[in-house]
Every structure is written in C-alpha cells, then in structure tokens.
Design an enzyme around this catalytic site. Structure first.
Site, PDB file in Angstrom:
ATOM      1  N   THR A  14       0.825  -1.218   0.000  1.00  0.00           N
ATOM      2  CA  THR A  14       0.000   0.000   0.000  1.00  0.00           C
ATOM      3  C   THR A  14       0.850   1.255   0.000  1.00  0.00           C
ATOM      4  O   THR A  14       0.426   2.296  -0.505  1.00  0.00           O
ATOM      5  CB  THR A  14      -0.928  -0.033   1.239  1.00  0.00           C
ATOM      6  OG1 THR A  14      -1.798  -1.143   1.084  1.00  0.00           O
ATOM      7  CG2 THR A  14      -1.754   1.213   1.383  1.00  0.00           C
ATOM      8  N   THR A  94       1.550  -4.448   4.188  1.00  0.00           N
ATOM      9  CA  THR A  94       1.409  -4.718   5.622  1.00  0.00           C
ATOM     10  C   THR A  94       0.784  -6.090   5.918  1.00  0.00           C
ATOM     11  O   THR A  94       0.947  -6.609   7.012  1.00  0.00           O
ATOM     12  CB  THR A  94       0.556  -3.634   6.321  1.00  0.00           C
ATOM     13  OG1 THR A  94      -0.759  -3.628   5.765  1.00  0.00           O
ATOM     14  CG2 THR A  94       1.189  -2.267   6.174  1.00  0.00           C
TER      15      THR A  94
HETATM   16  N1  ASP Z   1      -2.878  -5.558   0.893  1.00  0.00           N
HETATM   17  C1  ASP Z   1      -1.808  -4.594   1.119  1.00  0.00           C
HETATM   18  C2  ASP Z   1      -0.500  -5.325   1.089  1.00  0.00           C
HETATM   19  O1  ASP Z   1      -0.249  -6.085   1.995  1.00  0.00           O
HETATM   20  C3  ASP Z   1      -2.035  -3.937   2.433  1.00  0.00           C
HETATM   21  C4  ASP Z   1      -0.978  -2.961   2.848  1.00  0.00           C
HETATM   22  O2  ASP Z   1       0.101  -2.854   2.335  1.00  0.00           O
HETATM   23  O3  ASP Z   1      -1.291  -2.226   3.827  1.00  0.00           O
HETATM   24  O4  ASP Z   1       0.284  -5.144   0.185  1.00  0.00           O
END
Ligand code: ASP
Length: 313
Positions: A14, A94
């Site tokens: 993200t 994340t």
């Molecule tokens: N779905 C995303 C990922 O893990 C969520 C994020 O980065 O916050 O790449």
C-alpha cells in the site's frame, strides 16, 4: 562527516498504492508506484542518508510467496555484503509484513540494521502515512539504535522487533503491535548460512469446531512436508484428527502444534508431543512458526533438532 549509505529495496504494498479510478478511498491497488516516486515524495531523506534504491518486486503482499522471500533474501544479502552499504530498508505490504520480517530475521546475517516498513494508506491519500514511515525507517536504519536488534519493523512512528511484531488491526494507522517492545529485541540469523534452495511446503490448518480431518490427508497427498496446526486453546488437537496426524507422521511430515490464542503452547502439556513426534510453537503465532519450520526443514534438521528453532516452554 559523510552520511550513512542506505539501500532501499521496494516490494510494493500500500505504501506504493494508488486509489482506483473513480476516487473511492477504500479501494486501491497496492504496489503501483515505483520506488523512485516514493523517495522523491520525501525530500527530507536527503539530510539523513545517501540512498540507492532497487525495485525487486511490485506486489500486494497478500500475494507474497516463499519464492518472493528468497528473492528478498538474495537482494538483502547482496546489499549487506557491500562494505559501502550501512543499512537496509525494505518497503513491504502490511498484510504479510510480519512473515517476511521474521523470515529475514532468521535467514539474514546479523550486524547491519535492517528495517521493514509499509503504509496503511495508499501513496495518493491526502494524509498518506507512507512518507513518515519511510523517513522513520531510514532514520532507524542509519542510526546506532538500529544495530544489534535483528530485523526491525517501523510503523506509525513505532519500532518493533521482527520476533514479536504482528498486524493486530485491519485498519487504522496504529495497526501493528509487539510485546515485549523492540528495546528488548535480539539478533537471530540462525539460518544465515543456509544454501539458497526452494523452501519446502508447509501448510497451516486451523482447528475449529467440526474441522474435518480430511484436510490433513489432502495436504499430505498434495505434497506438504510440514503442517502447522493453528489449534484452539492450548494447542488442543481434536480427537478426530489423531488417525490422520499419525498417518502424516508415518509419511515423514513434520507436525507442529500452535495456537490461535496468544500462546504459549507448552511441550507435553495437553498432548503427548514426545510420543507422537509433534513439535510445539511456544509463543510463536502459526504464520511465524511456519516460517521457522520451513527453514529448519530446508536446512535438513532432523526431528530431534527441529524443536530447537522454536521457543521452548
Ligand atoms: N494488501 C496490502 C498489502 O499487503 C495492504 C498494505 O500494504 O497495507 O500489500
């Protein structure tokens, strides 16, 4: 005095995300913006360190695979072996950040600071958290405080040790937590000398009311070499699972009791682990116990020594 030299390895997430056309802030695509654009958005970085950057993956971390861990490991090892590089920052989604962080914590040589960070809001959000997280990660990777603690994670201004960090909330900037806090973190690197080879397949099977034992047989028939059981309570094995688990052990499949609670799962308490040849996760949550077991199997550790890659209680 010369500024520290920090390598940035970008994998997507993200932090590199952009809102989907139409502008709905809850829908975005992760891993779109190139690392150069992320660095340009934080001009303050120039005062902290001399940076070079490499885009090694462009993924939403929900799609991260063990092969991608090996890709990160190889790029990280190359950077850390370069005497001109003082520290490393990895940009990561994340969702599975804690798995990658723990994998690198066990598999990278210790010494130079390694810090992972990401973001809960995409890069084009009016109050994006990625820039501040990137700044905090570079600051930590360039500092003496980041040395001697193994792999670290920084989110929302807070450092965490890879061993204890977890994404505890689905949303909000304060999504990550760790207990005990990062000041007690220690380096690990016990698999740093492991030859690079595909990691063996280890599956996680959840325990829940009525969970069918056939899932165990299906995983074994499909090639799993290890099973982490994310069980209820104190790693309580459903009685209906016992015949399938015994068959799996006869096929040489490693069985590891973990819990969907916070832990610990204590050896030979609530189950006869010695008799069954089962491993226990201690206080490692199932996804991290899986990482440790995959590395132990890849390293060829026999069943007697595998337990030593897991915390004992
Ligand atoms: N779905 C995303 C990922 O893990 C969520 C994020 O980065 O916050 O790449």
């Amino acid at each position: 005095m010369a500024l520290p030299r920090i390598r940035i390895l970008a994998t997507g997430g993200t932090i590199a995300g952009e809102t989907c056309p139409g502008g709905d802030i809850t829908r975005y695509r992760a891993g779109v913006r190139p690392v150069e654009a992320l660095l340009t958005a934080v001009p303050e970085l120039g005062a902290l360190a001399t940076l070079d950057a490499e885009q090694i993956l462009s993924l939403d971390s929900k799609d991260m695979t063990p092969d991608d861990w090996l890709c990160m490991l190889s790029a990280a090892c190359q950077a850390l072996a370069d005497p001109a590089i003082d520290g490393l920052v990895l940009l990561h989604g994340t969702d599975t950040l804690e798995e990658s962080a723990y994998f690198l914590h066990l598999a990278l040589p210790t010494g130079k600071p390694v810090v992972l960070t990401g973001a809960m809001r995409p890069a084009d959000h009016p109050e994006a958290d990625g820039p501040a997280n990137l700044l905090a990660a570079v600051k930590l990777a360039a500092s003496a405080e980041g040395v001697g603690k193994g792999v670290l994670v920084v989110m929302n201004g807070k450092p965490h040790g890879a061993r204890h960090v977890r994404k505890a909330r689905t949303s909000g900037l304060d999504a990550f937590e760790s207990d005990p806090d990062w000041t007690t973190a220690r380096p690990d690197g016990r698999f740093a000398s492991l030859a690079r080879a595909p990691l063996p397949r280890v599956d996680i099977l959840p325990g829940y009311a009525g969970a069918p034992a056939k899932l165990i047989d299906a995983c074994v028939a499909d090639g799993a070499q290890g099973l982490v059981l994310a069980l209820s309570g104190h790693g309580s094995v459903p009685s209906a699972w016992e015949p399938s688990l015994r068959r799996a052990r006869e096929h040489g499949v490693a069985i590891l009791r973990a819990s969907r609670c916070a832990g610990p799962v204590i050896r030979n308490a609530n189950a006869d682990d010695d008799r069954e040849g089962w491993l226990t996760a201690g206080d490692l949550p199932p996804p991290k116990a899986r990482v440790a077991l995959m590395l132990a199997l890849a390293a060829g550790w026999d069943s007697a020594t595998r337990q030593t890659c897991l915390p004992t209680f």
